[in-house]
Design an enzyme around this catalytic site. Structure first.
Site, mmCIF file in Angstrom:
data_model
loop_
_atom_site.group_PDB
_atom_site.id
_atom_site.type_symbol
_atom_site.label_atom_id
_atom_site.label_comp_id
_atom_site.label_asym_id
_atom_site.label_seq_id
_atom_site.Cartn_x
_atom_site.Cartn_y
_atom_site.Cartn_z
ATOM 1 C CD GLU A 232 -7.455 -5.574 1.806
ATOM 2 O OE1 GLU A 232 -6.329 -5.967 1.766
ATOM 3 O OE2 GLU A 232 -7.772 -4.464 1.349
ATOM 4 C CB SER B 64 -0.874 0.111 1.015
ATOM 5 O OG SER B 64 -0.067 -0.339 2.522
HETATM 6 O O1 KIV Z 1 -0.514 -3.310 1.621
HETATM 7 C C1 KIV Z 1 -1.022 -3.256 2.795
HETATM 8 O O2 KIV Z 1 -1.049 -2.323 3.451
HETATM 9 C C2 KIV Z 1 -1.714 -4.677 3.226
HETATM 10 C C3 KIV Z 1 -2.732 -4.373 4.096
HETATM 11 C C4 KIV Z 1 -3.861 -3.449 3.872
HETATM 12 C C5 KIV Z 1 -3.183 -5.764 4.866
HETATM 13 O O3 KIV Z 1 -1.705 -5.485 2.322
#
Ligand code: KIV
Length: 279
Positions: A182, A45
Site C-alpha cells: 500500500e 476500512s
Molecule cells: O482495510 C482495507 O480495505 C485494506 C485495503 C485497502 C488493502 O486493507
C-alpha cells in the site's frame, strides 16, 4: 468454480492480473461476485467506509465477524479474506490464532489479512502452519497511523525500499499466500513483485503489482473524498441523493404512494366491515 488462495499463485505465474475489491455487506459482495471479481476483502476500512470512524483502529473483531458473515453469504465464487483488526494479533501469536479462528469459523472467511512485516512474521508462520491462509500487508499500514504520523507514502528512500522488500520476503517465508503493498512508489513495488514468488496486490503502488485492490466506496463515489490512488467509476452519492430527494418530494406532494403501490381489499369487504358504501 470458487476461487481459492492457491489460485492467486497460478494467476501470478500466468501473468493474469488479480482483481480485488473490498466489500462489507451482502448486496455489495453479491454484486462484486456477479461482476466476476475473484477476491473480496472485508477490510477494516469498514471503520472509515461504513461505520463512520476516522480510522480503522476502533474496528473490533465482533464488527469484522458480523460483516464477514454477510459478505460470505453474498459471495458465491470469490475468495473472501477478512482483515484482522487492530490489537487482535499484535499482542501474541496465541491471540492471533484464537481471533483468526473466529473469523474463519464464525465469519466464514477463507483467509485473513494482517498488517506488518518481519515483526509479525513468526505469528504469520504460526497461523499458516495451523492451516490458516494469510495475506500480508506492507507499506502504509493504516493500523500504525499514530506511529507513522499519518497516511504517508512509504518506501521512498533506498533504506525504506530495502526494508519493505525484506518485510515482504519475511511474510512469504512465513507462508503468506499474497502480500498487499500500500502507498509505495511504483518502481519499488514493481521490483518487489519481481523478487517475490507470491503475488503482490497493490493499492497506490502502481501498475507493476500482480493485482490491484481498491476500497469499494472510493470506486463508487460513496466516500467523502476520493484518494489519489483511486478512480471513481460511478457517482453513487449523487444517484442516491437524487433518489432520496425525489422520494421526499413525492411524499410531501402526495404523489407517492399511488394506487399501484397500495393493496386492495376484497370487493365489498370494506362496506361489510365498516358500513356505508366503503368509499
Ligand atoms: O482495510 C482495507 O480495505 C485494506 C485495503 C485497502 C488493502 O486493507
Amino acid at each position: 468454480m470458487s476461487v481459492r488462495a492457491r489460485r492467486l499463485q497460478e494467476m501470478k505465474q500466468a501473468g493474469e492480473p488479480i482483481v480485488c475489491v473490498t466489500a462489507y455487506d451482502f448486496p455489495s459482495a453479491r454484486l462484486a461476485d456477479e461482476a466476476g471479481i475473484p477476491v473480496i476483502l472485508v477490510g477494516d476500512s469498514l471503520g472509515n467506509a461504513v461505520l463512520g470512524h476516522d480510522s480503522t483502529l476502533p474496528v473490533t473483531l465482533g464488527d469484522m465477524a458480523h460483516h464477514t458473515r454477510a459478505v460470505v453469504r453474498g459471495a458465491r465464487n470469490a475468495l473472501v479474506i477478512a482483515d484482522m483488526p487492530f490489537m487482535t494479533y499484535q499482542t501474541s501469536a496465541d491471540d492471533a490464532m484464537r481471533n483468526a479462528g473466529r473469523l474463519l469459523q464464525e465469519g466464514g472467511a477463507q483467509a485473513v489479512k494482517l498488517e506488518g512485516g518481519r515483526t509479525i512474521a513468526p505469528t504469520v508462520r504460526r497461523l499458516t502452519e495451523s492451516g490458516v491462509p494469510v495475506m500480508g500487508h506492507v507499506g502504509l499500514l493504516p493500523q500504525s497511523v499514530h506511529q507513522t504520523g499519518g497516511y504517508r507514502v512509504q518506501g521512498r528512500t533506498a533504506e525504506q525500499a530495502r526494508a519493505l522488500l525484506d518485510d515482504a520476503l519475511a511474510l512469504q517465508e512465513a507462508g503468506a499466500f499474497a502480500v498487499v503493498i500500500e502507498s509505495v512508489p511504483g518502481d519499488v513495488a514493481a521490483e518487489a513483485t519481481r523478487r517475490l514468488a507470491v503475488p503482490t496486490i497493490g493499492i497506490g503502488a502502481g501498475a507493476g503489482c500482480d493485482g490491484q485492490i481498491q476500497v469499494l466506496h472510493d470506486l463508487l463515489g460513496l466516500s467523502a473524498r476520493t484518494p489519489r490512488h483511486a478512480k471513481r467509476y460511478a457517482d453513487l452519492s449523487g444517484v442516491i441523493l437524487g433518489a432520496l430527494r425525489a422520494y421526499r418530494d413525492d411524499v410531501i406532494e402526495r404523489r407517492f404512494p399511488g394506487a399501484e403501490h397500495t393493496p386492495e381489499a376484497e370487493a365489498g369487504a370494506v362496506a361489510e366491515a365498516f358500513g356505508g358504501d366503503g368509499a
